[in-house]
Design an enzyme around this catalytic site. Structure first.
Site, PDB file in Angstrom:
ATOM      1  N   CYS A 419       0.876  -1.000  -0.281  1.00 37.90           N
ATOM      2  CA  CYS A 419      -0.361  -0.206   0.404  1.00 37.90           C
ATOM      3  C   CYS A 419       0.703   1.146  -0.352  1.00 37.90           C
ATOM      4  O   CYS A 419       1.823   1.517   0.995  1.00 37.90           O
ATOM      5  CB  CYS A 419      -0.945  -0.201   1.040  1.00 37.90           C
ATOM      6  SG  CYS A 419      -1.345   1.385   1.239  1.00 37.90           S
ATOM      7  N   GLU A 420       0.990   2.112  -1.130  1.00 41.44           N
ATOM      8  CA  GLU A 420       1.437   3.603  -0.939  1.00 41.44           C
ATOM      9  C   GLU A 420       1.201   4.298   0.106  1.00 41.44           C
ATOM     10  O   GLU A 420       1.844   5.062   0.397  1.00 41.44           O
ATOM     11  CB  GLU A 420       1.396   4.352  -2.612  1.00 41.44           C
ATOM     12  CG  GLU A 420       0.069   4.652  -2.577  1.00 41.44           C
ATOM     13  CD  GLU A 420       0.133   5.024  -3.764  1.00 41.44           C
ATOM     14  OE1 GLU A 420      -1.019   6.268  -4.067  1.00 41.44           O
ATOM     15  OE2 GLU A 420       0.558   4.629  -4.762  1.00 41.44           O
ATOM     16  N   HIS A 421       0.092   4.174   0.847  1.00 43.68           N
ATOM     17  CA  HIS A 421      -0.467   4.950   1.932  1.00 43.68           C
ATOM     18  C   HIS A 421       0.471   4.945   2.995  1.00 43.68           C
ATOM     19  O   HIS A 421       0.035   5.728   3.710  1.00 43.68           O
ATOM     20  CB  HIS A 421      -2.042   5.107   1.949  1.00 43.68           C
ATOM     21  CG  HIS A 421      -3.107   5.731   0.694  1.00 43.68           C
ATOM     22  ND1 HIS A 421      -3.895   5.264   0.940  1.00 43.68           N
ATOM     23  CD2 HIS A 421      -1.951   6.534  -0.468  1.00 43.68           C
ATOM     24  CE1 HIS A 421      -4.299   5.474  -0.600  1.00 43.68           C
ATOM     25  NE2 HIS A 421      -3.455   6.592  -1.007  1.00 43.68           N
ATOM     26  N   HIS A 422       0.761   3.716   3.630  1.00 45.38           N
ATOM     27  CA  HIS A 422       0.909   2.957   4.364  1.00 45.38           C
ATOM     28  C   HIS A 422       2.392   2.388   4.656  1.00 45.38           C
ATOM     29  O   HIS A 422       3.131   1.894   5.523  1.00 45.38           O
ATOM     30  CB  HIS A 422      -0.078   2.532   5.534  1.00 45.38           C
ATOM     31  CG  HIS A 422      -1.442   3.197   5.659  1.00 45.38           C
ATOM     32  ND1 HIS A 422      -1.905   3.493   5.257  1.00 45.38           N
ATOM     33  CD2 HIS A 422      -0.944   4.319   7.297  1.00 45.38           C
ATOM     34  CE1 HIS A 422      -3.300   4.659   5.544  1.00 45.38           C
ATOM     35  NE2 HIS A 422      -2.195   4.715   6.709  1.00 45.38           N
ATOM     36  N   GLN A 462      -5.434  -0.691  -4.103  1.00 41.60           N
ATOM     37  CA  GLN A 462      -6.078  -1.427  -4.684  1.00 41.60           C
ATOM     38  C   GLN A 462      -7.195  -1.484  -6.465  1.00 41.60           C
ATOM     39  O   GLN A 462      -6.775  -1.823  -7.019  1.00 41.60           O
ATOM     40  CB  GLN A 462      -7.019  -2.391  -3.625  1.00 41.60           C
ATOM     41  CG  GLN A 462      -7.438  -3.726  -4.241  1.00 41.60           C
ATOM     42  CD  GLN A 462      -8.746  -3.969  -3.186  1.00 41.60           C
ATOM     43  OE1 GLN A 462      -7.930  -4.093  -1.933  1.00 41.60           O
ATOM     44  NE2 GLN A 462      -9.632  -5.628  -3.492  1.00 41.60           N
ATOM     45  N   HIS A 490      -6.375  -5.682   3.921  1.00 43.22           N
ATOM     46  CA  HIS A 490      -5.010  -4.433   4.481  1.00 43.22           C
ATOM     47  C   HIS A 490      -4.755  -4.668   5.770  1.00 43.22           C
ATOM     48  O   HIS A 490      -5.258  -4.595   6.607  1.00 43.22           O
ATOM     49  CB  HIS A 490      -5.635  -3.186   3.693  1.00 43.22           C
ATOM     50  CG  HIS A 490      -5.893  -3.103   2.057  1.00 43.22           C
ATOM     51  ND1 HIS A 490      -5.306  -2.858   1.432  1.00 43.22           N
ATOM     52  CD2 HIS A 490      -6.926  -4.188   1.815  1.00 43.22           C
ATOM     53  CE1 HIS A 490      -5.891  -2.555   0.419  1.00 43.22           C
ATOM     54  NE2 HIS A 490      -6.995  -3.238  -0.139  1.00 43.22           N
ATOM     55  N   CYS A 492      -2.531  -2.798   6.353  1.00 43.17           N
ATOM     56  CA  CYS A 492      -2.483  -0.812   7.106  1.00 43.17           C
ATOM     57  C   CYS A 492      -4.309  -0.413   8.199  1.00 43.17           C
ATOM     58  O   CYS A 492      -4.345   0.316   8.432  1.00 43.17           O
ATOM     59  CB  CYS A 492      -2.422  -0.253   6.026  1.00 43.17           C
ATOM     60  SG  CYS A 492      -3.879  -0.079   4.502  1.00 43.17           S
TER      61      CYS A 492
END
Length: 536
Positions: A419-422, A462, A490, A492
């Site tokens: 995940c590029e956010h976390h 995703q 996920h 995260c």
């Protein structure tokens, strides 16, 4: 160029990272952003540590060749820093402060035969579900606590305090055996019972290694199927003796709640410790080959790559990093060490000495492959331009089930992404259906796997991953329509307490005929539902 204040804090100050974090952004503007990100914290130390982690995450992103200013990543350093701070807040808590005055007088059984109440009675709290961070790889793992104590001095402790003490130690960089011992010892020293027992059930996520094989896992818990299972016990006072009646009562009470833990787990855990984290069991961790082959040291030097070899007690890492990204492997390792220091740990502690290198390997293993590299022997630089005709991806596959009108389905194609956010993993399966215009020609299962893995092996979300798979299948296979369904879990979401264990996320992308053909959609969903239930 003025160096942002946040890049000179904590462990980053003397590591040389301050010159690498601002290579393509305006430093003064970056400093303003960092100050704004951190100014919500009233505590100066917390603000400083948050800024240190933000700066470190930016180094990691740039080491991956990412642009920290692109829309999907602008807030990623802050999100990752806050997640680390929240997940390790136990370093700021003490058992004495948590328990406080929550020791209550309770009369025990009056006669001299038997025990109960506040005099020798067993008290058990089961199924305390939490997440902790694995100290070997910095990835979250699930832990389920079962705590028992034998009261003394006609005193009992508030039951919620047992959960809070367990959480305080779980919210640190941990290994199961030490976690059980710390909770047991600190509760025993604080509430002074006759005995304390702690039983843990832990689940560590699996992940794929370089040869594409998944780490072997086992778990009887249906919700955590596919995770590496590990149990451990620890006891103080009357529970120091594994053969005591106290342990027998504790195990019996656990079994009433469907928990099956062996009484000998206190000694068995030592032998299992090496198999707890997949990083501890891998003899060799290597990054994906560059341009389809693994380069030796001389080739790496001649091709402008930087090489870093590290030897640990159980593993040897042969890591290469493209010099063009402007951030060396050692700088990325220093950034992770800075994060560990910022959360309140000592990166020089024996159990943490290999952790920064393992975490950097984890990130690079996902993100080294770039568009244009070969995946499974196929040059993906031609995939986007292919529009029919012959293709190295197309062949006749008797094992792939096709239905009328050229409708082809591939169910349960596994994927593992980041995940590029976390900067935490998400993983699951892809279901792909498409209408093949040319009869008897469709993508082999191995080629469909290659498509899914190619796009999942990088920082992703995703929704984007679903769209990219659909578009690539459509352009590569000369289709009349494509539908892709991704089902994923996920980390995260789970580790930050947003979702419950067992929940998942599904995303759908439709192209061509599937946009208007409702019957085709229904047929595709029926194919997914008709698969073997054990694979769901």
């Amino acid at each position: 160029m003025k160096v942002p204040v946040c890049l000179t804090m904590g462990g980053l100050k003397n590591s040389g990272l301050e010159t690498a974090t601002c290579g393509h952004v305006d430093a003064e503007a970056d400093a303003d952003v960092c100050v704004e990100e951190c100014e919500d914290d009233s505590n100066t130390n917390e603000s400083d540590s948050l800024c240190t982690m933000i700066a470190a995450v930016k180094v990691l992103l740039q080491g991956l060749g990412e642009d920290v200013n692109r829309d999907g990543l602008k807030k990623t350093p802050l999100r990752v820093a806050k997640a680390f701070r929240d997940g390790t807040r136990g370093y700021c808590q003490t058992v004495k402060d948590i328990v406080g005055g929550a020791l209550f007088p309770e009369a025990g059984i009056e006669n001299v035969i038997g025990c109960g109440g506040g005099s020798g009675g067993l008290v058990v709290v089961r199924n305390i579900d939490l997440f902790s961070y694995c100290e070997a790889c910095l990835l979250p793992f699930k832990v389920r606590f079962h705590v028992a104590y034998i009261s003394s001095g006609q005193r009992v402790v508030g039951l919620s305090k047992l959960s809070r003490v367990a959480e305080a130690f779980a919210k640190r960089l941990q290994a199961p055996q030490r976690l059980a011992k710390e909770v047991s010892k600190m509760l025993y020293d604080t509430i002074r019972p006759l005995g304390i027992a702690v039983a843990l059930e832990c689940w560590h996520m699996q992940f794929h290694v370089m040869d594409g094989k998944a780490y072997e896992v086992n778990s009887d818990n249906q919700e955590m199927c596919g995770w590496n299972y590990f149990s451990v016990c620890a006891g103080s006072g009357l529970f120091e003796d594994e053969s005591s009646d106290a342990w027998g009562e504790f195990i019996a009470v656990l079994s009433l709640g469907g928990v099956n833990i062996k009484r000998s787990c206190t000694t068995a855990s030592a032998g299992q410790q090496g198999s707890w984290c997949p990083f501890q069991s891998l003899d060799d961790m290597r990054l994906p080959p560059v341009n389809g082959k693994t380069l030796d040291d001389s080739e790496l030097r001649s091709n402008g790559h930087m090489v870093k070899k590290i030897s640990g007690p159980n593993s040897q890492l042969n890591l290469n990093l493209q010099s063009k990204v402007g951030v060396s492997f050692s700088m990325m390792v220093a950034a992770v060490e800075s994060i560990i220091s910022a959360v309140g740990e000592d990166p020089k502690r024996e159990e943490l000495q290999d952790t920064p290198r393992c975490f950097v390997w984890w990130l690079l293993n996902f993100c080294l492959r770039k568009p244009g590299f070969q995946v499974n022997g196929f040059d993906w630089s031609i995939a986007d331009s292919y529009r029919g005709g012959s293709s190295p991806l197309l062949d006749t596959v008797a094992s792939t089930e096709a239905v009328s009108s050229g409708f082809v389905t591939e169910i349960d194609v596994p994927f593992f992404s980041q995940c590029e956010h976390h900067l935490l993993p998400f993983f699951g399966v892809a279901h792909i259906g498409y209408f093949c215009i040319q009869e008897k020609q469709q993508l082999a299962r191995s080629k469909m796997n290659a498509i899914v893995q190619f796009f999942s092996q990088k920082l992703q979300v995703q929704e984007r991953l679903t769209k990219q798979i659909a578009e690539t299948v459509a352009s590569t296979c000369n289709t009349a329509g494509v539908m892709v369904v991704l089902e994923a879990s996920h980390i995260c979401m789970l580790s930050r307490g947003v979702e419950k264990i067992g929940s998942s996320t599904a995303t759908i992308a439709v192209l061509g005929r599937f946009v208007t053909d409702s019957a085709a959609k229904v047929a595709f969903f029926q194919k997914i539902l008709s698969r073997d239930p054990t694979r769901r």
